[in-house]
Design a protein around this motif. Structure first.
Motif, PDB file in Angstrom:
ATOM      1  N   CYS A  89      13.351  11.993 -18.718  1.00  0.00           N
ATOM      2  CA  CYS A  89      12.199  11.128 -18.419  1.00  0.00           C
ATOM      3  C   CYS A  89      11.738  10.393 -19.680  1.00  0.00           C
ATOM      4  N   ARG A  90      11.547   9.084 -19.517  1.00  0.00           N
ATOM      5  CA  ARG A  90      11.020   8.292 -20.627  1.00  0.00           C
ATOM      6  C   ARG A  90       9.648   7.700 -20.295  1.00  0.00           C
ATOM      7  N   CYS A  91       9.272   7.753 -19.003  1.00  0.00           N
ATOM      8  CA  CYS A  91       8.043   7.052 -18.603  1.00  0.00           C
ATOM      9  C   CYS A  91       6.780   7.881 -18.851  1.00  0.00           C
ATOM     10  N   GLY A  92       6.903   9.202 -18.765  1.00  0.00           N
ATOM     11  CA  GLY A  92       5.731  10.046 -18.939  1.00  0.00           C
ATOM     12  C   GLY A  92       4.693   9.879 -17.838  1.00  0.00           C
ATOM     13  N   HIS A  93       5.120   9.326 -16.706  1.00  0.00           N
ATOM     14  CA  HIS A  93       4.186   9.062 -15.613  1.00  0.00           C
ATOM     15  C   HIS A  93       3.708  10.366 -14.983  1.00  0.00           C
ATOM     16  N   CYS A 121       7.610  11.561 -12.628  1.00  0.00           N
ATOM     17  CA  CYS A 121       8.537  10.614 -13.263  1.00  0.00           C
ATOM     18  C   CYS A 121       8.948   9.491 -12.307  1.00  0.00           C
ATOM     19  N   ILE A 122       8.850   8.241 -12.804  1.00  0.00           N
ATOM     20  CA  ILE A 122       9.305   7.093 -12.015  1.00  0.00           C
ATOM     21  C   ILE A 122      10.421   6.348 -12.754  1.00  0.00           C
ATOM     22  N   CYS A 123      11.111   7.057 -13.647  1.00  0.00           N
ATOM     23  CA  CYS A 123      12.255   6.456 -14.352  1.00  0.00           C
ATOM     24  C   CYS A 123      13.385   6.181 -13.353  1.00  0.00           C
ATOM     25  N   PRO A 124      14.270   5.223 -13.641  1.00  0.00           N
ATOM     26  CA  PRO A 124      15.456   5.020 -12.795  1.00  0.00           C
ATOM     27  C   PRO A 124      16.271   6.301 -12.709  1.00  0.00           C
ATOM     28  N   PRO A 125      16.921   6.551 -11.557  1.00  0.00           N
ATOM     29  CA  PRO A 125      17.630   7.827 -11.348  1.00  0.00           C
ATOM     30  C   PRO A 125      18.762   8.069 -12.338  1.00  0.00           C
ATOM     31  N   ASN A 126      19.276   7.013 -12.986  1.00  0.00           N
ATOM     32  CA  ASN A 126      20.381   7.218 -13.933  1.00  0.00           C
ATOM     33  C   ASN A 126      19.909   7.590 -15.336  1.00  0.00           C
ATOM     34  N   PHE A 127      18.584   7.700 -15.558  1.00  0.00           N
ATOM     35  CA  PHE A 127      18.086   8.123 -16.863  1.00  0.00           C
ATOM     36  C   PHE A 127      18.277   9.640 -16.982  1.00  0.00           C
ATOM     37  N   VAL A 152       0.838  -1.204   0.000  1.00  0.00           N
ATOM     38  CA  VAL A 152       0.000   0.000   0.000  1.00  0.00           C
ATOM     39  C   VAL A 152       0.875   1.258   0.000  1.00  0.00           C
ATOM     40  N   LYS A 153       1.884   1.267   0.876  1.00  0.00           N
ATOM     41  CA  LYS A 153       2.775   2.431   0.982  1.00  0.00           C
ATOM     42  C   LYS A 153       3.477   2.713  -0.348  1.00  0.00           C
ATOM     43  N   ASN A 154       4.009   1.674  -0.979  1.00  0.00           N
ATOM     44  CA  ASN A 154       4.732   1.864  -2.242  1.00  0.00           C
ATOM     45  C   ASN A 154       3.792   2.257  -3.381  1.00  0.00           C
ATOM     46  N   PHE A 155       2.582   1.676  -3.378  1.00  0.00           N
ATOM     47  CA  PHE A 155       1.608   2.040  -4.424  1.00  0.00           C
ATOM     48  C   PHE A 155       1.247   3.518  -4.307  1.00  0.00           C
ATOM     49  N   PHE A 156       0.926   3.960  -3.092  1.00  0.00           N
ATOM     50  CA  PHE A 156       0.590   5.376  -2.886  1.00  0.00           C
ATOM     51  C   PHE A 156       1.769   6.266  -3.275  1.00  0.00           C
ATOM     52  N   LYS A 157       2.976   5.868  -2.876  1.00  0.00           N
ATOM     53  CA  LYS A 157       4.170   6.683  -3.149  1.00  0.00           C
ATOM     54  C   LYS A 157       4.398   6.822  -4.650  1.00  0.00           C
ATOM     55  N   ASN A 158       4.351   5.691  -5.377  1.00  0.00           N
ATOM     56  CA  ASN A 158       4.603   5.730  -6.820  1.00  0.00           C
ATOM     57  C   ASN A 158       3.530   6.510  -7.563  1.00  0.00           C
ATOM     58  N   GLU A 159       2.263   6.341  -7.130  1.00  0.00           N
ATOM     59  CA  GLU A 159       1.168   6.996  -7.847  1.00  0.00           C
ATOM     60  C   GLU A 159       1.005   8.465  -7.473  1.00  0.00           C
ATOM     61  N   SER A 160       1.747   8.910  -6.476  1.00  0.00           N
ATOM     62  CA  SER A 160       1.631  10.320  -6.074  1.00  0.00           C
ATOM     63  C   SER A 160       2.746  11.188  -6.646  1.00  0.00           C
ATOM     64  N   LYS A 161       3.645  10.584  -7.413  1.00  0.00           N
ATOM     65  CA  LYS A 161       4.733  11.388  -7.977  1.00  0.00           C
ATOM     66  C   LYS A 161       4.732  11.305  -9.504  1.00  0.00           C
TER      67      LYS A 161
END
Length: 316
Positions: free
Chosen positions: A275-279, A266-272, A255-264
């Motif tokens: 942004c390629r995800c367009g999240h 770009c979720i691309c890896p930090p070395n990108f 639940v914590k990770n789902f909320f965290k990811n969906e509340s931000k």
């Protein structure tokens, strides 16, 4: 009818904030504590849809609905992983639900049911399935046929049990003598797999984590939770509230990770470099830290001691 004391009820109602006329889903009916409290707040023009796989929970709720002559609660015999299709059947192709609540714990009635094996404190058939949709033999199949290495992985991953390997080895030895068919037989096998200090000096019963692991594996609980959370955005309106009460770290982490990811964004890896995800954010987190029960509630309802509440709001 059986009685059930819901945990963190006032906190759930505060974050879910049901208003007259709204459509709310209780994804885990259980003893109905949340469902009936929500039904009062949404009033006659509002609707509550309550899901459960457990026939015991549904039959108990039907009795309460009839006894109270309640007209704004609909029940569905379904797993919460099916929440999207069930919501569309009840509310139409664009459900526009105002709130969804999950209570991921077991009810007292389930723990006390002597026809199933959720509790290590009673001797019961080795069946941890939440309802008849899941084969009642699935728990027995996992215990009596899973290879030792895989069984240790299940106990270690879903129970976070540090003695997973010796417990799995002890279960294998026990079933070589005779199939393990009851909870007391399983407890005896687990007991032979852990050291004396763990049997007598641990804060929790030595079988707790193994029973949790086998129950999670029987019902695919973590996978179903992830599926349900991912489907909420498609059935909820902007501003809709999500409240989840979990009872162990594996559920809370999802639940914590789902909320965290969906509340931000770009979720691309930090070395990108770009942004390629367009999240884009789809949630606003309402609880910076998990809400836990007060000392008073823990004394009155010990089941609440491990409960953690997290809440978020839909953005669109």
């Amino acid at each position: 009818m059986y009685r059930h004391t819901p945990v963190l009820l006032q906190e759930v109602l505060s974050y879910l904030n049901p208003k007259p006329g709204e459509k709310i889903i209780d994804a885990t009916l259980g003893g109905g504590g949340y469902t009936f409290a929500i039904a009062k707040q949404v009033g006659n023009k509002g609707q509550v849809l309550a899901l459960d796989m457990d026939e015991l929970a549904l039959s108990n709720a039907k009795l309460k609905i009839a006894d109270g002559n309640i007209g704004n609660i609909a029940l569905s015999h379904a797993n919460f992983k099916e929440i999207s299709s069930v919501a569309q059947e009840e509310f139409g192709s664009s459900p526009d639900v105002d709130g969804v609540v999950f209570d991921l714990g077991l009810s007292s009635a389930q723990l006390e049911d002597r026809h199933r094996g959720f509790s290590f404190q009673t001797d019961a058939p080795l069946n941890m399935a939440f309802g008849s949709v899941i084969s009642k033999n699935r728990t027995s199949t996992i215990i009596n046929t899973t290879p030792e290495k895989e069984l240790a992985l299940i106990i270690g991953r879903f129970g976070e049990e540090r003695f997973a390997r010796p417990i799995a080895r002890a279960i294998i030895k026990a079933r070589e003598v005779a199939p393990i068919e009851t909870t007391s037989q399983l407890v005896a096998a687990i007991e032979r797999g852990v050291p004396p200090a763990y049997r007598h000096g641990s804060r929790i019963h030595f079988a707790t984590r193994t029973f949790q692991a086998i129950r999670i594996a029987t019902n695919d609980e973590l996978e179903n939770l992830e599926t349900a959370l991912r489907s909420l955005r498609g059935i909820m309106k902007a501003g809709g509230r999500i409240v989840v009460v979990s009872f162990h770290s594996l559920e809370d982490r999802i639940v914590k990770n789902f909320f965290k990811n969906e509340s931000k964004g770009c979720i691309c890896p930090p070395n990108f470099p770009v942004c390629r995800c367009g999240h884009i954010p789809s949630l606003e987190i309402l609880t910076k830290k998990a809400i836990t029960a007060s000392e008073k509630e823990i004394i009155e309802n010990p089941r609440s001691r491990s409960a953690k509440l997290r809440a978020a709001k839909i953005l669109k």
